[in-house]
Design a protein around this motif. Structure first.
Motif, short mmCIF file in Angstrom:
data_model
loop_
_atom_site.label_atom_id
_atom_site.label_comp_id
_atom_site.label_asym_id
_atom_site.label_seq_id
_atom_site.Cartn_x
_atom_site.Cartn_y
_atom_site.Cartn_z
N ILE A 32 0.85 -1.19 0.00
CA ILE A 32 0.00 0.00 0.00
C ILE A 32 0.88 1.23 0.00
O ILE A 32 2.01 1.22 0.47
CB ILE A 32 -0.98 0.02 1.19
CG1 ILE A 32 -0.24 -0.09 2.52
CG2 ILE A 32 -2.00 -1.08 1.08
CD1 ILE A 32 -1.13 0.01 3.73
N SER A 33 0.36 2.27 -0.51
CA SER A 33 1.08 3.52 -0.62
C SER A 33 1.26 4.16 0.75
O SER A 33 0.39 4.03 1.62
CB SER A 33 0.27 4.45 -1.53
OG SER A 33 0.58 5.79 -1.31
N ALA A 36 -1.71 6.03 1.94
CA ALA A 36 -2.98 5.32 2.10
C ALA A 36 -3.73 5.83 3.32
O ALA A 36 -3.13 6.24 4.32
CB ALA A 36 -2.72 3.82 2.23
N THR A 37 -5.04 5.77 3.25
CA THR A 37 -5.87 6.18 4.37
C THR A 37 -5.86 5.09 5.44
O THR A 37 -5.47 3.94 5.18
CB THR A 37 -7.32 6.40 3.91
OG1 THR A 37 -7.87 5.13 3.50
CG2 THR A 37 -7.41 7.42 2.78
N ALA A 39 -8.42 3.60 6.57
CA ALA A 39 -9.34 2.55 6.12
C ALA A 39 -8.66 1.61 5.13
O ALA A 39 -8.85 0.39 5.19
CB ALA A 39 -10.58 3.18 5.49
N GLN A 40 -7.84 2.16 4.25
CA GLN A 40 -7.11 1.32 3.29
C GLN A 40 -6.09 0.43 4.01
O GLN A 40 -5.94 -0.74 3.68
CB GLN A 40 -6.41 2.18 2.24
CG GLN A 40 -7.36 2.85 1.27
CD GLN A 40 -6.67 3.88 0.40
OE1 GLN A 40 -5.81 4.63 0.88
NE2 GLN A 40 -7.06 3.95 -0.86
N ARG A 41 -5.41 1.01 4.99
CA ARG A 41 -4.44 0.22 5.77
C ARG A 41 -5.15 -0.90 6.54
O ARG A 41 -4.69 -2.04 6.55
CB ARG A 41 -3.68 1.11 6.73
CG ARG A 41 -2.70 2.02 6.08
CD ARG A 41 -1.98 2.87 7.14
NE ARG A 41 -1.31 3.99 6.54
CZ ARG A 41 -0.19 3.92 5.82
NH1 ARG A 41 0.38 2.76 5.64
NH2 ARG A 41 0.34 4.99 5.29
N ALA A 43 -8.00 -2.34 5.83
CA ALA A 43 -8.45 -3.36 4.88
C ALA A 43 -7.29 -4.23 4.43
O ALA A 43 -7.42 -5.46 4.31
CB ALA A 43 -9.12 -2.68 3.68
N HIS A 44 -6.14 -3.61 4.19
CA HIS A 44 -4.95 -4.36 3.77
C HIS A 44 -4.55 -5.38 4.83
O HIS A 44 -4.32 -6.56 4.53
CB HIS A 44 -3.79 -3.40 3.50
CG HIS A 44 -2.48 -4.07 3.30
ND1 HIS A 44 -2.16 -4.76 2.14
CD2 HIS A 44 -1.40 -4.19 4.12
CE1 HIS A 44 -0.94 -5.25 2.26
NE2 HIS A 44 -0.46 -4.93 3.44
N ARG A 47 -6.95 -8.25 5.08
CA ARG A 47 -6.71 -9.22 4.00
C ARG A 47 -5.52 -10.10 4.33
O ARG A 47 -5.53 -11.32 4.10
CB ARG A 47 -6.49 -8.51 2.66
CG ARG A 47 -7.74 -8.00 2.00
CD ARG A 47 -7.51 -7.55 0.57
NE ARG A 47 -6.47 -6.53 0.43
CZ ARG A 47 -6.66 -5.22 0.59
NH1 ARG A 47 -7.86 -4.76 0.91
NH2 ARG A 47 -5.66 -4.38 0.44
#
Length: 100
Positions: A32-33, A36-37, A39-41, A43-44, A47
């Motif tokens: 992830i970048s 990243a937000t 929420a993105q972290r 979710a990552h 997963r």
């Protein structure tokens, strides 16, 4: 890799160690970048946790079961309980608002 607490658990330990090491290499790769937000972290990492369960969860559970039996058979359980009481694991403190 070291042997397990009990010889009959060593094959399971070796299988789990191998599985974990392969999974962990992928976990450490930047997926992830940096921008990243949250929420993105989240979710990552969710997963990645699901991936661990899918790939290594079964052998981990089998190894833990083997170890629990060995601990009971060797009479180590009271020592573990004493250690847990004297030095309990604690949840990490949440990040302070000041560091945000």
């Amino acid at each position: 890799m070291a042997d397990s607490l009990s010889p009959e658990c060593t094959p399971l330990k070796q299988e789990y160690d191998s599985c974990f090491n392969v999974w962990f290499e992928g976990y450490l790769e930047p997926a992830i970048s940096p921008s990243a937000t949250d929420a993105q972290r989240t979710a990552h990492y969710e997963r990645k946790a699901a991936e661990f369960q899918q790939k290594c969860g079964k052998v981990y559970a089998e190894y833990q079961n083997c170890i629990q039996k060995a601990v009971k058979r060797k009479g180590i359980e009271p020592l573990l309980q004493q250690a847990r009481e004297e030095h309990p694991l604690r949840e990490p403190l949440p990040p302070s608002k000041e560091s945000s």
